[in-house]
Scaffold this motif. Structure first.
Motif, mmCIF file in Angstrom:
data_model
loop_
_atom_site.group_PDB
_atom_site.id
_atom_site.type_symbol
_atom_site.label_atom_id
_atom_site.label_comp_id
_atom_site.label_asym_id
_atom_site.label_seq_id
_atom_site.Cartn_x
_atom_site.Cartn_y
_atom_site.Cartn_z
ATOM 1 N N LEU A 65 0.967 -1.128 -0.137
ATOM 2 C CA LEU A 65 0.059 -0.058 0.097
ATOM 3 C C LEU A 65 0.898 1.225 0.110
ATOM 4 N N GLY A 66 0.268 2.363 -0.363
ATOM 5 C CA GLY A 66 0.967 3.658 -0.433
ATOM 6 C C GLY A 66 -0.300 4.791 0.156
ATOM 7 N N VAL A 67 0.294 5.907 0.556
ATOM 8 C CA VAL A 67 -0.645 6.689 0.866
ATOM 9 C C VAL A 67 -0.556 8.063 0.092
ATOM 10 N N VAL A 121 2.903 10.318 -0.132
ATOM 11 C CA VAL A 121 2.922 11.460 -1.352
ATOM 12 C C VAL A 121 1.979 12.410 -0.659
ATOM 13 N N LEU A 122 2.525 13.745 -0.538
ATOM 14 C CA LEU A 122 1.616 14.748 -0.131
ATOM 15 C C LEU A 122 1.349 15.754 -1.410
ATOM 16 N N ASP A 123 0.026 16.034 -1.741
ATOM 17 C CA ASP A 123 0.267 16.909 -2.916
ATOM 18 C C ASP A 123 0.818 18.291 -2.718
ATOM 19 N N GLU A 124 1.285 18.764 -3.602
ATOM 20 C CA GLU A 124 2.091 19.720 -3.467
ATOM 21 C C GLU A 124 1.458 21.135 -3.296
ATOM 22 N N SER A 125 0.079 21.049 -3.519
ATOM 23 C CA SER A 125 -0.635 22.172 -3.286
ATOM 24 C C SER A 125 -0.436 22.713 -1.494
ATOM 25 N N LEU A 150 4.701 17.557 8.625
ATOM 26 C CA LEU A 150 3.921 16.256 8.122
ATOM 27 C C LEU A 150 4.991 15.637 7.350
ATOM 28 N N LEU A 151 5.456 15.806 6.401
ATOM 29 C CA LEU A 151 6.614 15.139 5.570
ATOM 30 C C LEU A 151 7.670 14.410 6.457
ATOM 31 N N ARG A 152 8.129 15.271 7.255
ATOM 32 C CA ARG A 152 9.395 14.925 7.996
ATOM 33 C C ARG A 152 8.788 13.613 8.943
ATOM 34 N N VAL A 153 7.636 13.834 9.789
ATOM 35 C CA VAL A 153 7.313 12.804 10.437
ATOM 36 C C VAL A 153 6.670 11.504 9.695
ATOM 37 N N THR A 154 6.329 11.534 8.568
ATOM 38 C CA THR A 154 5.722 10.568 7.658
ATOM 39 C C THR A 154 6.939 9.990 6.651
ATOM 40 N N ALA A 159 4.406 15.931 -4.598
ATOM 41 C CA ALA A 159 4.234 15.879 -6.053
ATOM 42 C C ALA A 159 2.684 16.126 -6.122
ATOM 43 N N SER A 160 2.638 16.431 -7.656
ATOM 44 C CA SER A 160 1.141 16.807 -7.828
ATOM 45 C C SER A 160 0.408 15.515 -8.268
ATOM 46 N N ILE A 161 -0.363 15.497 -7.215
ATOM 47 C CA ILE A 161 -1.150 14.017 -7.026
ATOM 48 C C ILE A 161 -2.643 14.348 -7.374
ATOM 49 N N ALA A 162 -3.101 15.521 -7.266
ATOM 50 C CA ALA A 162 -4.514 16.048 -6.854
ATOM 51 C C ALA A 162 -4.969 16.494 -8.430
ATOM 52 N N ARG A 163 -6.317 16.200 -8.697
ATOM 53 C CA ARG A 163 -6.763 16.828 -9.691
ATOM 54 C C ARG A 163 -8.299 17.240 -9.161
#
Length: 165
Positions: A65-67, A121-125, A150-154, A159-163
């Protein structure tokens, strides 16, 4: 932003943030079981623009799985998250598998404090805001946190992953 503990003693997410020494704020609200969108409910109840409230979605990469973490008013772009995870294709994870793997219930899955560390992966927005809100580990509980923390702890990346639907 000061750390604020939840009055009920916390969730695995708040415990993990406390252990990591990360500043965050607990933002609780009364969850309505009839709500059709947990994320939009949180944005409205907390008086925060939906673009600043992020939902945690799990994908099946066929290698685990991925998040993906995207704004609640957007959709997860499966092709984009597949590319960011170096996969050819991903599908949405089965909700029961997501719950079992993370230790959280759907609608309350936090990207922090999951049973098992997953590629995140956190959306870059998110980086356009000083702080964003993500689930705190149960319905009716969000955590306000700086995207970099959030990025540090996870161990995540952006990346641009939202649409927009």
């Amino acid at each position: 932003m000061a750390k604020k503990r939840h009055p009920t003693g916390g969730t695995p997410a708040t415990v993990a943030l406390d252990r990591a020494g990360v500043a965050y704020a607990v933002r609780a609200y009364e969850h309505d079981p009839a709500a059709q969108s947990y994320g939009l409910e949180a944005a409205q109840a907390l008086g925060v623009e939906p673009a600043r409230v992020f939902k945690t979605l799990l994908v099946d990469t066929e290698q685990g799985l991925g998040v993906g973490i995207v704004p609640v008013d957007a959709l997860l772009d499966l092709k984009a998250i597949a590319a960011s995870l170096s996969m050819k294709k991903v599908t949405m994870a089965d909700p029961k598998v997501a719950e079992r793997t993370t230790g959280y219930v759907v609608g309350g899955i936090s990207p922090v404090g999951q049973k098992k560390a997953l590629p995140t992966v956190l959306d870059e927005s998110a980086t356009t805001f000083e702080t964003i809100l993500v689930s705190g580990g149960k319905r009716g509980l969000d955590i306000e946190i700086a995207p970099k923390d959030l990025l540090r702890v996870t161990g995540g990346r952006t990346a641009s992953i939202a649409r927009r639907g």
